[in-house]
Design a protein around this motif. Structure first.
Motif, PDB file in Angstrom:
ATOM      1  N   ALA A  44       0.808  -1.223   0.000  1.00 43.06           N
ATOM      2  CA  ALA A  44       0.000   0.000   0.000  1.00 43.06           C
ATOM      3  C   ALA A  44       0.839   1.271   0.000  1.00 43.06           C
ATOM      4  CB  ALA A  44      -0.921  -0.004   1.213  1.00 43.06           C
ATOM      5  N   ILE A  45       2.163   1.133   0.217  1.00 39.06           N
ATOM      6  CA  ILE A  45       2.998   2.335   0.348  1.00 39.06           C
ATOM      7  C   ILE A  45       2.912   3.257  -0.878  1.00 39.06           C
ATOM      8  CG2 ILE A  45       5.411   3.143   0.565  1.00 39.06           C
ATOM      9  CD1 ILE A  45       5.825   0.831   2.553  1.00 39.06           C
ATOM     10  N   PRO A  46       2.991   2.725  -2.131  1.00 41.03           N
ATOM     11  CA  PRO A  46       2.823   3.635  -3.284  1.00 41.03           C
ATOM     12  C   PRO A  46       1.477   4.365  -3.265  1.00 41.03           C
ATOM     13  CG  PRO A  46       3.703   1.521  -4.003  1.00 41.03           C
ATOM     14  CD  PRO A  46       3.311   1.352  -2.570  1.00 41.03           C
ATOM     15  N   ARG A  47       0.409   3.686  -2.798  1.00 43.05           N
ATOM     16  CA  ARG A  47      -0.904   4.331  -2.720  1.00 43.05           C
ATOM     17  C   ARG A  47      -0.912   5.438  -1.667  1.00 43.05           C
ATOM     18  NH1 ARG A  47      -5.965   2.869  -4.650  1.00 43.05           N
ATOM     19  NH2 ARG A  47      -4.634   1.962  -6.264  1.00 43.05           N
ATOM     20  N   PHE A  48      -0.264   5.217  -0.518  1.00 41.57           N
ATOM     21  CA  PHE A  48      -0.158   6.266   0.507  1.00 41.57           C
ATOM     22  C   PHE A  48       0.598   7.474  -0.047  1.00 41.57           C
ATOM     23  CE2 PHE A  48      -0.065   2.707   3.941  1.00 41.57           C
ATOM     24  CZ  PHE A  48      -1.442   2.605   3.885  1.00 41.57           C
ATOM     25  N   GLN A  49       1.651   7.167  -0.797  1.00 44.21           N
ATOM     26  CA  GLN A  49       2.485   8.223  -1.404  1.00 44.21           C
ATOM     27  C   GLN A  49       1.613   9.128  -2.286  1.00 44.21           C
ATOM     28  OE1 GLN A  49       5.712   6.448  -3.548  1.00 44.21           O
ATOM     29  NE2 GLN A  49       6.515   8.385  -4.270  1.00 44.21           N
ATOM     30  N   GLU A  50       0.779   8.494  -3.103  1.00 47.47           N
ATOM     31  CA  GLU A  50      -0.087   9.230  -4.040  1.00 47.47           C
ATOM     32  C   GLU A  50      -1.211   9.944  -3.282  1.00 47.47           C
ATOM     33  OE1 GLU A  50      -3.325   7.777  -7.307  1.00 47.47           O
ATOM     34  OE2 GLU A  50      -1.568   6.517  -7.064  1.00 47.47           O
ATOM     35  N   GLU A  51      -1.844   9.248  -2.342  1.00 47.36           N
ATOM     36  CA  GLU A  51      -3.013   9.766  -1.609  1.00 47.36           C
ATOM     37  C   GLU A  51      -2.655  10.962  -0.739  1.00 47.36           C
ATOM     38  OE1 GLU A  51      -7.152   9.154  -0.375  1.00 47.36           O
ATOM     39  OE2 GLU A  51      -6.014   8.027  -1.851  1.00 47.36           O
ATOM     40  N   HIS A  53       0.216  12.783  -0.958  1.00 52.32           N
ATOM     41  CA  HIS A  53       1.167  13.692  -1.628  1.00 52.32           C
ATOM     42  C   HIS A  53       2.489  13.790  -0.866  1.00 52.32           C
ATOM     43  CE1 HIS A  53      -2.370  14.713  -3.926  1.00 52.32           C
ATOM     44  NE2 HIS A  53      -2.978  15.136  -2.828  1.00 52.32           N
ATOM     45  N   THR A  54       3.111  12.650  -0.685  1.00 54.81           N
ATOM     46  CA  THR A  54       4.373  12.608   0.063  1.00 54.81           C
ATOM     47  C   THR A  54       5.399  11.760  -0.694  1.00 54.81           C
ATOM     48  OG1 THR A  54       5.324  12.146   2.238  1.00 54.81           O
ATOM     49  CG2 THR A  54       3.674  10.601   1.469  1.00 54.81           C
ATOM     50  N   ILE A  58       9.009   8.830   3.205  1.00 54.00           N
ATOM     51  CA  ILE A  58       8.131   9.224   4.323  1.00 54.00           C
ATOM     52  C   ILE A  58       6.963   8.238   4.431  1.00 54.00           C
ATOM     53  CG2 ILE A  58       6.532  11.001   5.157  1.00 54.00           C
ATOM     54  CD1 ILE A  58       8.502  13.084   3.980  1.00 54.00           C
ATOM     55  N   ALA A  59       6.378   7.849   3.290  1.00 58.65           N
ATOM     56  CA  ALA A  59       5.263   6.890   3.306  1.00 58.65           C
ATOM     57  C   ALA A  59       5.695   5.567   3.928  1.00 58.65           C
ATOM     58  CB  ALA A  59       4.738   6.666   1.889  1.00 58.65           C
ATOM     59  N   ASN A 109      -3.873  12.419   6.988  1.00 58.99           N
ATOM     60  CA  ASN A 109      -2.590  12.738   6.341  1.00 58.99           C
ATOM     61  C   ASN A 109      -1.576  11.678   6.773  1.00 58.99           C
ATOM     62  OD1 ASN A 109      -1.704  13.422   8.940  1.00 58.99           O
ATOM     63  ND2 ASN A 109      -1.982  15.625   8.615  1.00 58.99           N
ATOM     64  N   ILE A 110      -0.370  11.738   6.207  1.00 57.50           N
ATOM     65  CA  ILE A 110       0.626  10.684   6.469  1.00 57.50           C
ATOM     66  C   ILE A 110       1.073  10.680   7.929  1.00 57.50           C
ATOM     67  CG2 ILE A 110       2.673  12.038   5.799  1.00 57.50           C
ATOM     68  CD1 ILE A 110       2.036   8.283   5.053  1.00 57.50           C
ATOM     69  N   ASN A 111       1.120  11.875   8.569  1.00 58.14           N
ATOM     70  CA  ASN A 111       1.548  11.940   9.978  1.00 58.14           C
ATOM     71  C   ASN A 111       0.551  11.235  10.893  1.00 58.14           C
ATOM     72  OD1 ASN A 111       3.799  13.424   9.273  1.00 58.14           O
ATOM     73  ND2 ASN A 111       2.760  15.388   9.501  1.00 58.14           N
ATOM     74  N   SER A 112      -0.750  11.454  10.638  1.00 60.43           N
ATOM     75  CA  SER A 112      -1.769  10.795  11.473  1.00 60.43           C
ATOM     76  C   SER A 112      -1.725   9.284  11.246  1.00 60.43           C
ATOM     77  CB  SER A 112      -3.166  11.344  11.173  1.00 60.43           C
ATOM     78  OG  SER A 112      -3.525  11.105   9.825  1.00 60.43           O
TER      79      SER A 112
END
Length: 509
Positions: A44-51, A53-54, A58-59, A109-112
């Protein structure tokens, strides 16, 4: 708790009775959830990256944050199990894990997401060592090999099913479902644990080792943080790697000196006086570095060199798990009869044969040959991982089991993280040597890259990329062959029952 006479008789019997199998079923359900969550998030990391915007680095902390939480909480598990009882603690860990899963699905967001993954990891970290303790107590010393074979099922299903399930949920629904799927499974596991697990009978608490906790948990987390930063930095010689790893190592060294002088340390290092456990720890360290480190190579090879989808890559790797499922129950039975030494040596040798084939992998290696090599590796793995765990635990007394399983899980987690970081750095540096390899991999995601290259360059790039993967597999193979040295010293006869386990066999109501 008094054990009913008919069940006590069943405990002494050679087979796993219905009471033990029920307990095993609940433990496996919780462990599958915990381990699946590690591998599902990988895809899922590429999807987090896209979702969100990171960047990818970081993802990827959605993985690392979970791992660090696991590492922080595992050292506390042995003491907490003695103090509060394994049933209560297991149910609390399940609640924490499910709560973290639901929170992850609400991340904005990615931090949460990273913060919620840490909460999830605090629960997930306790599930495996507690599960091992509960099952070991339920089965008694004569059947630990078979019980460990049952617990090996989630360790196999995680790497097989994780990429398949993750790919399907993300493609068909959304990334939120890779976390929400834990809610119904977790509720079922919680209800079954409440009904099936035997009532707790915690012993009067030993004094809690606060100094040990302040040294071991942050030390382990800081060390793994530094190690986990190596792939992102591309080198060990970086402040982001060296400073936390150095601080972590210093805290861990201080913990060793403290633990050896303390009557009731957080992690009982006196267990290393047990010869069987000592060699099992060395075997597990090298094995986990090789196996978990190389585990990330094949999915990447199939997607980046062969252009396969996440789902197809997961399906192509499945034969490894099928091979392990064939040998794991047989190995578990044999370990109880003849000791783990010969079984583990055979397993590592078979695993090395499959790994040796992968060191010759090319851009056009036929899939039937790849599948055959993976199946052979699976056969070897089924004779290696859980028999090594059994070697560590089957000679411990009842009072030592919780701390022994905690120690083995710390070793497993730490060695796996070091192996993954090492293999990542080797692969990245080999791929970076050839610009064509990077261009070929990029062409799968952006066809225009391939169109801009001269004729034949794309094929050459894929050959160079495959060569980088093949050479990285050599590192894993060398680590595997080194594992044969400590494995040679594992017990080769059925161990004598240590005083204190058989008398306290626990079975469900």
């Amino acid at each position: 708790m008094t054990t009913p006479p008919d069940i006590a008789a069943g405990s002494a019997d050679d087979k796993l009775d219905a009471g033990v199998l029920k307990i095993a079923g609940v433990v496996v359900l919780g462990a599958i959830m915990s381990i699946l969550d590690i591998t599902v998030v990988t895809v899922a990391i590429p999807r987090f990256q896209e979702e969100f915007h990171t960047t990818y680095a970081i993802a990827a902390w959605s993985m690392t944050g979970y791992t660090l939480a696991l590492a922080t909480v595992i050292p506390l598990t042995g003491w907490a199990a003695d103090r509060f009882g394994t049933k209560r603690l297991y149910m609390a860990a399940l609640i924490f894990f499910v709560l973290g899963s639901v929170l992850c699905s609400t991340a904005w967001n990615i931090n949460s997401l990273i913060a919620f993954r840490v909460i999830q990891g605090l629960g997930g970290g306790m599930l495996m060592p507690l599960g091992m303790t509960i099952m070991t107590h339920a089965a008694g010393p004569a059947r630990i090999g078979r019980v460990m074979a049952v617990l090996g099922v989630p360790m196999l299903l995680g790497p097989i099913m994780g990429p398949i399930l993750g790919g399907w949920l993300i493609d068909s629904y959304s990334w939120h479902w890779i976390f929400l799927i834990n809610l119904p499974i977790g509720i079922v596991a919680l209800i079954l644990a409440a009904i099936i697990f035997p009532k707790d009978n915690p012993q009067p608490s030993e004094s809690f080792d606060f100094v040990g906790m302040l040294l071991a948990s942050p030390g382990l987390a800081a060390f793994l943080y530094g190690v986990s930063s190596i792939p992102g930095e591309g080198t060990v010689a970086s402040a982001k790697v060296l400073i936390p790893a150095g601080i972590g190592l210093a805290l861990l060294v201080a913990f060793v000196f403290h633990a050896l002088r303390t009557e009731h340390p957080l992690i009982d290092l006196h267990l290393f006086q047990n010869k069987s456990l000592r060699y099992a720890v060395l075997t597990m360290t090298l094995f986990a570095m090789a196996f978990f480190g190389s585990g990330l190579l094949l999915p990447s090879y199939l997607q980046q060199v062969r252009g396969e989808s996440t789902l197809m890559a997961g399906l192509l790797i499945a034969p490894q798990g099928l091979g392990a499922m064939l040998t794991m129950p047989i190995a578990g039975r044999l370990v109880d009869k003849i000791g783990p030494g010969k079984i583990v040596l055979t397993g590592i040798s078979v695993l090395s044969i499959g790994m040796a084939f992968l060191t010759q992998v090319k851009a056009d290696t036929p899939y039937p040959m790849l599948i055959g090599a993976l199946f052979v590796m699976g056969l070897g793995m089924g004779c290696t991982m859980m028999p090594t765990m059994t070697a560590a635990i089957q000679t411990l007394t009842h009072a030592q089991v919780a701390r022994g399983s905690t120690l083995m899980n710390i070793i497993n987690q730490t060695a796996g993280s070091i192996g993954t970081a090492t293999i990542s750095v080797v692969l990245t540096s080999l791929l970076n040597k050839h610009a064509l390899a990077g261009a070929a991999i990029a062409s799968h995601y952006n066809p225009k890259v391939g169109q801009d290259l001269p004729p034949g360059a794309l094929d050459e790039g894929f050959d160079l990329a495959a060569q980088a993967f093949a050479h990285t597999f050599i590192v894993a193979l060398v680590l595997l062959l080194l594992t044969l040295i400590p494995a040679f010293f594992l017990p080769r006869v059925k161990p004598k029952s240590p005083e204190g386990i058989g008398a306290t066999t626990v079975v469900a109501h």
